[in-house]
Structure formats: C-alpha cells, structure tokens
Design a protein around this motif. Structure first.
Motif, PDB file in Angstrom:
ATOM      1  N   PRO A  26       0.812  -1.218   0.000  1.00  0.00           N
ATOM      2  CA  PRO A  26       0.000   0.000   0.000  1.00  0.00           C
ATOM      3  C   PRO A  26       0.849   1.274   0.000  1.00  0.00           C
ATOM      4  N   ASN A 254      -8.551   3.554   8.293  1.00  0.00           N
ATOM      5  CA  ASN A 254      -7.568   3.241   7.249  1.00  0.00           C
ATOM      6  C   ASN A 254      -7.052   1.814   7.382  1.00  0.00           C
ATOM      7  N   THR A 255      -6.873   1.362   8.599  1.00  0.00           N
ATOM      8  CA  THR A 255      -6.455  -0.027   8.811  1.00  0.00           C
ATOM      9  C   THR A 255      -7.513  -0.989   8.287  1.00  0.00           C
ATOM     10  N   LEU A 258      -7.278  -1.117   4.539  1.00  0.00           N
ATOM     11  CA  LEU A 258      -6.179  -1.971   4.092  1.00  0.00           C
ATOM     12  C   LEU A 258      -6.593  -3.439   4.124  1.00  0.00           C
ATOM     13  N   ASP A 263      -5.319   0.005  -1.777  1.00  0.00           N
ATOM     14  CA  ASP A 263      -3.933   0.050  -2.245  1.00  0.00           C
ATOM     15  C   ASP A 263      -3.267   1.400  -1.988  1.00  0.00           C
ATOM     16  N   LEU A 265      -3.780   5.065   0.413  1.00  0.00           N
ATOM     17  CA  LEU A 265      -4.485   5.809   1.451  1.00  0.00           C
ATOM     18  C   LEU A 265      -4.191   7.292   1.259  1.00  0.00           C
ATOM     19  N   ILE A 277       0.869   1.360   7.924  1.00  0.00           N
ATOM     20  CA  ILE A 277       1.138   0.419   6.841  1.00  0.00           C
ATOM     21  C   ILE A 277       2.282  -0.519   7.199  1.00  0.00           C
ATOM     22  N   TYR A 280       0.828  -3.090   9.327  1.00  0.00           N
ATOM     23  CA  TYR A 280      -0.066  -3.926   8.533  1.00  0.00           C
ATOM     24  C   TYR A 280       0.746  -4.943   7.726  1.00  0.00           C
ATOM     25  N   LYS A 281       1.877  -4.515   7.205  1.00  0.00           N
ATOM     26  CA  LYS A 281       2.734  -5.425   6.420  1.00  0.00           C
ATOM     27  C   LYS A 281       3.122  -6.659   7.229  1.00  0.00           C
TER      28      LYS A 281
END
Length: 285
Positions: A26, A254-255, A258, A263, A265, A277, A280-281
């Motif tokens: 993202p 936003n989370t 995702l 893809d 934000l 992000i 999140y990765k």
C-alpha cells in the motif's frame, strides 16, 4: 515476503510519466490543499513557501504521492473559477518539483483544462472527485494525456451532494456506477485507472461505513483502490469529537480499508499512516 492472497489479480503498477510506481504494498498519498477553505483547517496552505515546506515534510515522512488541490470539495464549499484554480495549482506544482524533482504529484481537479495545465507543469496523476461528471471533456483529456486517473464516485456537486444519498444498496450502486465509467475509459484507451468509492461524497455516515465494510467488493474490477477517509465527518461525527482530534479514528478506518483491499491511502497525516502500513505489512508476511 509473500504477498497477500487475492481472489482478483489487480493491476500492480502505475506509469507516472515514465516512473513506474509499484502497488505491491500500500502507498500513502499526502494531501496538500492550496485553498483557504478546505474542511480541515490544518491542511490549508496559504503561500508557495508553506506548500514546498509541507511537501518536503510529507516526502521525508514517507509519502509516495502528493495530491495538490486548489478547489475545496467539502460539502457546501463555495465555487472557485477555473482561472483561480489554475492560479493556485500550477505554481504549487512547479514550486514543489523545483525543490523535489523526483516527487510524484497528482492534481485534485474535476476540470479538464486544469488537468491539462497541471500535467504540463509536471503532475503525473489526475484525481477527479467527480468521476468525469462535472466536465464532459475529462475522459477524453485523460486518454490524450496518458497519465493515471483516479476515478471517484460522487453524485451531484460539492454544493448539492449531501442531498443525493438515496441508495437501495450503496456498495452495489457505487460498484455499478464506477464499472460503467471504467468501461468508457478503457474504450478511450486509458490504461491506468484507480478506483475511489468517494467516502463522504453523496453518502451518509452509515453509508460510508457500509461501503467501508464492503470495500473488497470493488476488487472484482481488478483495479487499484484508493481510500480517502482522513479526518472526515464519518470519523469525527461518529465519535462525537472535533476533526482536529480525529487522527486515531482515521488510523482505525484506514487499517480496516487496508484489510479490505485498499492500495492507496489519501491522508493528511503521512507519518502516522506510514507507520500504520508498516505494521499492517507484518500481518501479510
């Protein structure tokens, strides 16, 4: 690192004036408003010096794209002439690229002529909140310019959109309306299309959350998805707080975006979004 499993194989790159931008992970789009009346006061930039300074901060914080806007699209915003929008946007693009020549810039406009002049000045992406509805020349212009196009869903205008929230099934209708426009753009030869469901544009707060919960349904079009919810009313009104205190809520939505397939934000707070992000990765290793 393994990429997350996807039922649909979305387009994974954007050609930004010869620079290939990967969407394997993202991306963060930082918002730069060259306006006196954008809905979030802290995002308003009054001078070119402020614009360049904020651009530098966002790039240092990890922004992949900077989105330059000269027309406030908040509900009920005053109209701005094309000449005034050009006078705001073009010098800002030129000043940023003079200081940061490798920056990838998008222009936030619904006017075809503003898009043309912005791309001439160095912008690499067109971000159209109206999805071609407010300027009949926009789609053909994008096809001629051959730059990525962010196709957003909206009904009406910034002045009327809050009255146009009558949906039987908001997610299905947004998908259908976007799909019809994608077909037109592809017929014209537009290669790089990004979908934006238009959170806050002709949608109630409840409809925004329904759309967020079903964001993954847009993946059927196999195109990148942009989510723009930063400090919007769907966050701060839902929590009963002021938008200045809406960073935590923005990070939460936003989370969720995702997790539902977003893809890109589009945000005011680049550093915090970049951190979001990065965490999140870790869940998709």
């Amino acid at each position: 690192m393994k990429s997350k499993d996807k039922l649909f194989q979305k387009k994974s790159t954007l050609n930004c004036r010869g620079k290939i931008l990967s969407l394997d992970m993202p991306l963060v789009m930082g918002i730069l408003n060259v306006t006196p009346d954008s809905f979030y006061a802290d995002s308003r930039l009054a001078s070119l010096q402020e614009v360049v300074k904020q651009a530098g901060t966002m790039l240092t914080d990890g922004a992949d794209i900077l989105d330059i806007g000269g027309y406030s699209s908040r509900p009920g915003a005053a109209d701005v002439t094309e000449a005034e929008e050009l006078a705001r946007v073009v010098p800002a693009i030129e000043a940023i690229l003079a200081a940061y020549p490798d920056a990838i810039l998008s222009v936030d406009t619904f006017r075809a002529e503003v898009a043309v002049q912005a791309v001439k000045a160095g912008a690499a992406i067109i971000n159209d909140i109206s999805g071609g509805e407010l300027d009949a020349a926009m789609f053909e212009t994008v096809a001629k310019l051959q730059v990525p196009y962010i196709l957003m869903h909206m009904r009406g205008t910034p002045q009327t959109m809050s009255t146009l929230t009558n949906y039987d099934d908001v997610a299905l209708e947004v998908l259908d309306e976007l799909q019809q426009k994608v077909a037109k753009l592809k017929q014209l030869g537009v290669h790089d299309i990004i979908l934006d469901p238009g959170f806050g544009f002709a949608k109630t707060i409840d409809q925004n959350f329904e759309l967020l919960n079903r964001l993954n349904e847009l993946c059927i079009l196999e195109l990148p998805i942009l989510a723009g919810m930063s400090r919007k009313s769907m966050v701060y009104k839902a929590l009963g707080i002021h938008q200045a205190d809406a960073l935590t809520g923005t990070i939460v939505v936003n989370t969720l975006a995702l997790m539902k397939g977003a893809d890109i934000l589009r945000v005011h707070d680049v550093k915090e979004t970049k951190q979001t992000i990065e965490l999140y990765k870790k869940t998709i290793l």
